[in-house]
Design an enzyme around this catalytic site. Structure first.
Site, PDB file in Angstrom:
ATOM      1  N   HIS A  54      -7.343 118.556  29.072  1.00  0.00           N
ATOM      2  CA  HIS A  54      -5.908 118.709  29.303  1.00  0.00           C
ATOM      3  C   HIS A  54      -5.197 118.043  28.133  1.00  0.00           C
ATOM      4  O   HIS A  54      -5.371 116.854  27.874  1.00  0.00           O
ATOM      5  CB  HIS A  54      -5.476 118.066  30.617  1.00  0.00           C
ATOM      6  N   CYS A  55      -4.408 118.813  27.423  1.00  0.00           N
ATOM      7  CA  CYS A  55      -3.727 118.309  26.229  1.00  0.00           C
ATOM      8  C   CYS A  55      -2.273 117.983  26.565  1.00  0.00           C
ATOM      9  O   CYS A  55      -1.526 118.856  27.022  1.00  0.00           O
ATOM     10  CB  CYS A  55      -3.786 119.344  25.107  1.00  0.00           C
ATOM     11  N   VAL A  56      -1.882 116.733  26.350  1.00  0.00           N
ATOM     12  CA  VAL A  56      -0.503 116.340  26.639  1.00  0.00           C
ATOM     13  C   VAL A  56       0.468 116.885  25.599  1.00  0.00           C
ATOM     14  O   VAL A  56       1.659 117.021  25.876  1.00  0.00           O
ATOM     15  CB  VAL A  56      -0.378 114.802  26.736  1.00  0.00           C
TER      16      VAL A  56
END
Length: 105
Positions: free
Chosen positions: A23-25
């Site tokens: 999951h990439c912020v």
């Protein structure tokens, strides 16, 4: 129940992602099978922007280190040095992440 290989449930997005990487912020989404290309392009363009901005700072950086220009403001010299070092560190880390993710594909 059967699930495809590398499919995982993301607790942040609250959905299952096929071939989930992480999951990439920065893109506020999971990197999976459908957006891997967009994520790699994002990383490549960010690395290119860091390299271009660093290349534009090199002449000013060299002039600051040589000390030949006497009339330059010391605050400007310190700022150029700080920005150049910060840009180099960011470019190295982004290029490292890019190489790692290209290796995963």
């Amino acid at each position: 129940a059967w699930k495809p290989e590398r499919a995982h449930h993301c607790s942040v997005c609250n959905q299952c992602v096929l071939r989930m990487d992480h999951h990439c912020v920065w893109i506020a989404n999971c990197v999976g099978v459908y957006n891997t290309k967009a994520f790699l392009l994002f990383m490549a363009y960010t690395a290119a922007a860091c390299l271009v901005s660093g290349a534009m700072l090199v002449p000013k950086f060299v002039r600051s280190l040589s000390g030949t220009v006497e009339e330059e403001d010391p605050v400007e010299i310190a700022l150029v040095l700080f920005v150049f070092i910060l840009d180099a560190a960011f470019a190295i880390s982004i290029l490292g992440f890019l190489v790692m993710h290209v290796g995963l594909v």
